[in-house]
Write a protein that holds these residues in place. Structure first.
Motif, short mmCIF file in Angstrom:
data_model
loop_
_atom_site.label_atom_id
_atom_site.label_comp_id
_atom_site.label_asym_id
_atom_site.label_seq_id
_atom_site.Cartn_x
_atom_site.Cartn_y
_atom_site.Cartn_z
N LEU A 197 -14.96 -46.32 2.28
CA LEU A 197 -14.66 -47.06 1.04
C LEU A 197 -13.39 -47.91 1.18
N ILE A 198 -12.33 -47.31 1.69
CA ILE A 198 -11.04 -48.02 1.67
C ILE A 198 -10.88 -49.01 2.81
N TYR A 199 -11.62 -48.85 3.91
CA TYR A 199 -11.46 -49.76 5.04
C TYR A 199 -12.63 -50.74 5.22
N TYR A 200 -13.73 -50.49 4.52
CA TYR A 200 -14.86 -51.41 4.66
C TYR A 200 -15.33 -51.97 3.32
N LEU A 201 -15.78 -51.09 2.44
CA LEU A 201 -16.41 -51.56 1.20
C LEU A 201 -15.43 -52.30 0.30
N ILE A 202 -14.26 -51.72 0.06
CA ILE A 202 -13.29 -52.34 -0.86
C ILE A 202 -12.72 -53.66 -0.31
N PRO A 203 -12.19 -53.68 0.94
CA PRO A 203 -11.62 -54.96 1.42
C PRO A 203 -12.65 -56.07 1.62
N ASN A 204 -13.89 -55.71 2.01
CA ASN A 204 -14.90 -56.73 2.31
C ASN A 204 -15.67 -57.23 1.10
N TYR A 205 -15.70 -56.45 0.04
CA TYR A 205 -16.52 -56.85 -1.11
C TYR A 205 -15.75 -56.87 -2.43
N LEU A 206 -14.97 -55.83 -2.71
CA LEU A 206 -14.24 -55.80 -3.98
C LEU A 206 -13.09 -56.79 -3.98
N LEU A 207 -12.26 -56.74 -2.93
CA LEU A 207 -11.09 -57.61 -2.88
C LEU A 207 -11.45 -59.06 -2.65
N THR A 208 -12.62 -59.31 -2.06
CA THR A 208 -13.07 -60.70 -1.87
C THR A 208 -13.91 -61.19 -3.04
N LYS A 209 -13.96 -60.37 -4.11
CA LYS A 209 -14.64 -60.72 -5.36
C LYS A 209 -16.16 -60.91 -5.21
N LYS A 210 -16.74 -60.18 -4.25
CA LYS A 210 -18.21 -60.14 -4.13
C LYS A 210 -18.70 -58.93 -4.90
N TYR A 211 -18.59 -59.03 -6.23
CA TYR A 211 -18.81 -57.87 -7.09
C TYR A 211 -20.24 -57.35 -7.05
N ALA A 212 -21.21 -58.25 -6.99
CA ALA A 212 -22.61 -57.84 -6.97
C ALA A 212 -22.90 -56.99 -5.74
N TYR A 213 -22.42 -57.47 -4.57
CA TYR A 213 -22.62 -56.71 -3.33
C TYR A 213 -21.86 -55.40 -3.37
N PHE A 214 -20.68 -55.43 -3.97
CA PHE A 214 -19.88 -54.20 -4.05
C PHE A 214 -20.60 -53.13 -4.87
N ILE A 215 -21.17 -53.54 -6.00
CA ILE A 215 -21.90 -52.58 -6.85
C ILE A 215 -23.14 -52.08 -6.12
N LEU A 216 -23.87 -52.99 -5.48
CA LEU A 216 -25.09 -52.61 -4.78
C LEU A 216 -24.79 -51.62 -3.65
#
Length: 352
Positions: A60-79
């Motif tokens: 979560l902290i090294y892949y999902l959050i920096p690559n999708y949440l912090l880059t504002k790819k919210y749809a991909y982050f939720i999926l």
């Protein structure tokens, strides 16, 4: 030295992570075995929860959050967050089952080894993950703030360097044609062996000394600037001979007030260069007064109205310099009334 610091930084980070996971392990042991005396079983079972907790947390902290949440790819982050929850739930349940299976040999007779049911164990794992993710987001936010501040500081430093370069360029525009004119006049005086030549050389020397050693300072005493201005006027009187009439009024009560160097002379130089001789005279009137931390500077010169658009070194350049130095703390007015061109400058909040 730099590589050594980097190694120490990584070692410190690794040590911090290890220390944190040791704390998490003891949390599991306390959480799952609260009220139980079978500590061996609880410790063995807690060990099976650690790998899955570490795996989910780091994913979560090294892949999902920096690559999708912090880059504002919210749809991909939720999926991908939903996928992560489903897969992690499956892995947690498997870890619990394997933990129960492999810890069976540590059970004590007539004791309850674990005091928490399956849903509470799963919630405990997600609670730890939630804390790690929350702390990670706080750190990301802090690093972002620090990074933005550093970037803003670099931008401000760049702007300041550009401002200083532009300011130096504007100040340098003041000198050349005056120096050439003065040198030409001295040359003429020398050829004619006039008595004024030595005095003119002395005053020009004083002006050059001021220009070379004072102009780089951010501020100089107003009284020094005025003396510099008076030397300049004296030189111009020698150059113009009987065709120049200058009246100066100086009312400076506070001798500690400071201004930017070479700030007033451009106005005086403009008056001499672009003033017009009317009825055999170029009349210039200079008025300088201070009130507390306020400077009032006025200069008038005779001028033919048709020529009032001529700016010489440029009131526009002078206004730029004032904008850089005094921003909202000054007012500059120009006016042409009949055959008189007038400039009025007021600067507030001067340094003392």
């Amino acid at each position: 030295m730099e590589s050594k610091n980097i190694i120490l930084k990584y070692l410190f980070t690794i040590f911090g992570h290890l220390l944190f996971w040791v704390v998490v392990y003891y949390f599991y042991s306390y959480f799952l075995g609260y009220g139980s005396t079978n500590t061996a079983y609880v410790n063995q079972f807690s060990g099976f929860l650690m790998p899955v907790t570490i795996l989910i947390s780091y994913f979560l902290i090294y892949y999902l959050i920096p690559n999708y949440l912090l880059t504002k790819k919210y749809a991909y982050f939720i999926l991908y967050g939903v996928y992560t929850f489903i897969i992690s739930l499956y892995i947690i349940i498997l870890s619990i089952l394997y933990g129960l299976l492999y810890s069976e040999g540590y059970k004590e007779v007539e004791t309850v080894p674990l005091t928490k049911s399956l849903p509470f164990i799963i919630l405990g794992v997600y609670f730890v993950v939630l804390i790690i993710v929350s702390f990670s987001l706080i750190m990301y936010n802090y690093k972002s703030i620090v990074s933005n501040e550093n970037l803003n500081n670099k931008i401000l430093q760049t702007k300041l360097q550009i401002k200083n370069q532009e300011l130096r360029f504007l100040k340098m525009q003041i000198h050349p044609h005056f120096l050439f004119n003065s040198l030409n006049t001295i040359y003429g005086f020398a050829l004619n062996k006039k008595d004024e030549a030595p005095e003119m050389i002395l005053k020009l020397s004083n002006l050059l000394d001021y220009i070379l050693y004072q102009i780089e300072k951010p501020h100089v005493l107003l009284i020094d600037e005025i003396n510099h201005l008076l030397d300049y006027v004296a030189l111009e009187k020698m150059r113009f001979n009987d065709t120049l009439e200058v009246k100066t009024t100086i009312e400076v009560a506070n001798k500690t007030i400071k201004i930017a160097p070479m700030l007033l002379i451009p106005f005086v130089e403009n008056a001499f260069k672009h003033g017009d001789i009317i009825n055999g005279k170029l009349n210039v009137s200079i008025y300088i007064k201070t009130e507390d931390d306020t400077l009032i500077f006025e200069i008038e010169n005779t001028s033919i109205e048709e020529n009032k658009s001529k700016k010489g070194i440029g009131l526009e350049n002078i206004a730029k310099r004032l904008d850089m130095l005094y921003s909202n703390f000054y007012s500059l007015e120009t006016s042409q009334i009949a055959t008189i061109f007038k400039v009025k400058l007021i600067i507030n909040n001067l340094k003392k």
